[in-house]
Scaffold this active site. Structure first.
Site, PDB file in Angstrom:
ATOM      1  N   HIS A  70      49.876  32.995  50.411  1.00 60.38           N
ATOM      2  CA  HIS A  70      50.272  32.640  49.017  1.00 60.38           C
ATOM      3  C   HIS A  70      51.423  31.571  48.453  1.00 60.38           C
ATOM      4  O   HIS A  70      51.459  30.961  47.626  1.00 60.38           O
ATOM      5  CB  HIS A  70      50.684  34.133  48.350  1.00 60.38           C
ATOM      6  CG  HIS A  70      49.161  35.237  48.195  1.00 60.38           C
ATOM      7  ND1 HIS A  70      49.281  36.473  48.388  1.00 60.38           N
ATOM      8  CD2 HIS A  70      47.737  34.570  47.850  1.00 60.38           C
ATOM      9  CE1 HIS A  70      48.239  36.973  48.427  1.00 60.38           C
ATOM     10  NE2 HIS A  70      47.317  35.711  48.229  1.00 60.38           N
ATOM     11  N   PRO A 104      44.482  37.894  40.287  1.00 60.04           N
ATOM     12  CA  PRO A 104      45.471  37.157  39.412  1.00 60.04           C
ATOM     13  C   PRO A 104      46.986  37.399  39.393  1.00 60.04           C
ATOM     14  O   PRO A 104      47.535  38.511  39.703  1.00 60.04           O
ATOM     15  CB  PRO A 104      44.930  37.630  38.007  1.00 60.04           C
ATOM     16  CG  PRO A 104      43.727  38.381  38.242  1.00 60.04           C
ATOM     17  CD  PRO A 104      43.852  38.968  39.720  1.00 60.04           C
ATOM     18  N   LYS A 105      47.649  36.374  39.371  1.00 59.23           N
ATOM     19  CA  LYS A 105      49.142  36.315  39.965  1.00 59.23           C
ATOM     20  C   LYS A 105      50.176  35.887  38.764  1.00 59.23           C
ATOM     21  O   LYS A 105      49.955  34.746  38.341  1.00 59.23           O
ATOM     22  CB  LYS A 105      49.322  35.503  41.340  1.00 59.23           C
ATOM     23  CG  LYS A 105      48.449  35.971  42.448  1.00 59.23           C
ATOM     24  CD  LYS A 105      48.568  35.222  43.719  1.00 59.23           C
ATOM     25  CE  LYS A 105      47.831  35.751  44.783  1.00 59.23           C
ATOM     26  NZ  LYS A 105      46.136  35.706  44.326  1.00 59.23           N
ATOM     27  N   GLU A 232      39.880  51.569  55.149  1.00 59.38           N
ATOM     28  CA  GLU A 232      40.423  50.585  56.334  1.00 59.38           C
ATOM     29  C   GLU A 232      41.187  51.310  57.222  1.00 59.38           C
ATOM     30  O   GLU A 232      41.365  50.970  58.525  1.00 59.38           O
ATOM     31  CB  GLU A 232      40.982  49.400  55.615  1.00 59.38           C
ATOM     32  CG  GLU A 232      40.241  48.438  55.045  1.00 59.38           C
ATOM     33  CD  GLU A 232      40.751  47.028  54.705  1.00 59.38           C
ATOM     34  OE1 GLU A 232      40.455  46.070  55.328  1.00 59.38           O
ATOM     35  OE2 GLU A 232      41.236  47.024  53.711  1.00 59.38           O
TER      36      GLU A 232
END
Ligand SMILES: CNc1ncnc2c1ncn2[C@@H]1O[C@H](COP(=O)(O)O)[C@@H](O)[C@H]1O
Ligand SMILES: [Zn+2]
Length: 369
Positions: A70, A104-105, A232
């Site tokens: 990122h 979305p950041k 997970e």
């Protein structure tokens, strides 16, 4: 024999339903971006290079890597670039329908909002070269669609490949309820721009189900399809809650106990199977012992997916190859797996009709044994 089977898996038209944008970036692009940031003194390139190229990724390592990715990718131009490349890579291996999911950041330092991030993604989709990436104009004549899909290649017609692309907006487990709600509202706002669903993902040891539940319920009320990363890690309470929530699809389903397993099977909720990802992160003990076999034998609805093709150095064709070589599935069975995935896509019926036609055309013409 192995090479022939690998080639066949590449030629097979495929449907990808579980691919994270930032996890699907090519190593070469990450290295190039890291070099640029290294030259500007933002990071130490040599340290980052070793991390990007290292093989074998535990679950905690994956999330450290995403934080690094990122840093490398979160500006508008780079988001546009990676979107374009990722779609091109999937199209090149004959994926005919792709649902890319991305978070979305908001990033004030970069002047980025969730909306502007998504606009950069849309720009990337429009910029795809050598491939028809169909985001908006879903209504095309069937013969046009067929002549431009991978089927066209198999027929000896060399036209541009066609890939239908749709978007899922991911809620990151680190987000607050209000940020998660923003993402759902953004998905609603972007319904006519290719957004077809919501995903819940992020580090499974972080966050609480109760935090995202209001946003997921809001999405449900709005009629937006939902897929959830489930099991997970063995978080009993959450696995129960996710199964009770009944989303349209589930990812992974690794750490379910007998009772949860029974519940999953009777629910018939389609599962996105990510073999390489699960083995690398320890969700499955090995390929041979992966829960794919149990679900497949039970005729549970399944689709093979990559999760993070860049991070795990895989491809959708490779995932099909692994299923063939590990569980001795025939070509006809692999074909039916790929074809079956069309039914679990979040896309409208019109596109599904075309995708069904693609597979029927291949089967009818005997293009795939
Ligand atoms: C390995 N298994 C996984 N489990 C859970 N979440 C995962 C994941 N792999 C990826 N992500 C989610 O996708 C983000 C990267 O893509 P985007 O920035 O959204 O495009 C990661 O930060 C994580 O939230
Ligand atoms: Zn995932």
């Amino acid at each position: 024999m192995e090479a022939e089977m690998r080639e066949w898996c590449v030629a097979l038209p495929k449907v990808e339903l579980h691919a994270h944008l930032n996890g699907s970036v090519r190593d070469s692009t990450l290295l190039e971006l890291a070099k640029q940031l290294g030259d500007r003194g933002v990071i130490v390139f040599e340290d980052v290079k070793d991390v990007i190229m290292k093989n074998g990724r535990s679950l905690p390592e994956c999330f450290k890597l995403f934080d690094l990715f990122h840093i490398l990718t979160t500006d508008h131009d780079t988001v546009t670039r990676i979107t374009k490349e990722v779609v091109g890579d999937f199209a090149a291996e004959n994926v005919v329908y792709l649902e890319i999911r991305t978070t979305p950041k908001n990033n004030e330092a970069k002047g980025m909002t969730k909306r502007s991030y998504m606009n950069a993604v849309l720009k990337g989709l429009k910029a795809v070269e050598d491939v028809d990436a169909v985001l908006f104009d879903s209504i095309l004549r069937p013969d046009e669609t067929l002549s431009r899909t991978p089927v066209g290649d198999l027929d000896g017609v060399t036209k541009k490949k066609k890939i239908y692309v749709r978007l899922l907006l991911s809620i990151d487990r680190r987000e607050t309820t209000s940020a998660a709600l923003d993402t759902v509202n953004l998905a609603m706002e972007m319904k006519d721009q290719g957004v077809v669903g919501i995903d819940l993902s992020g580090n499974p040891v972080v966050g609480e189900w109760e935090t995202y539940l209001p946003a997921l319920e809001h999405a449900k009320e709005l009629g937006i399809p939902i897929t959830i990363h489930c099991g997970e890690v063995p978080n009993r309470k959450e696995i129960q809650a996710v199964l009770d929530f009944c989303p349209q699809r589930l990812g992974h389903v690794c750490c379910l106990n007998d009772e949860e397993w029974k519940k999953l099977k009777s629910s018939m909720i389609p599962v996105e199977i990510c073999l390489t990802s699960n083995v690398m992160t320890g969700g499955a003990p090995s390929l041979e012992l992966h829960h794919f076999a149990d679900l497949y034998n039970a005729k549970h609805p399944l689709s093979l997916c990559t999760d993070d093709s860049g991070l795990f150095s895989t491809s959708l064709s490779n995932e099909y190859y692994l299923v063939a070589s590990t569980f001795s599935l025939s070509k006809a069975e692999l074909f039916r797996l790929a074809q079956g995935a069309v039914e679990f896509a979040f896309v409208d019926d019109e596109v599904k009709k075309f995708l069904r036609a693609v597979f029927e055309h291949v089967a009818r013409k005997g293009l795939m044994p």
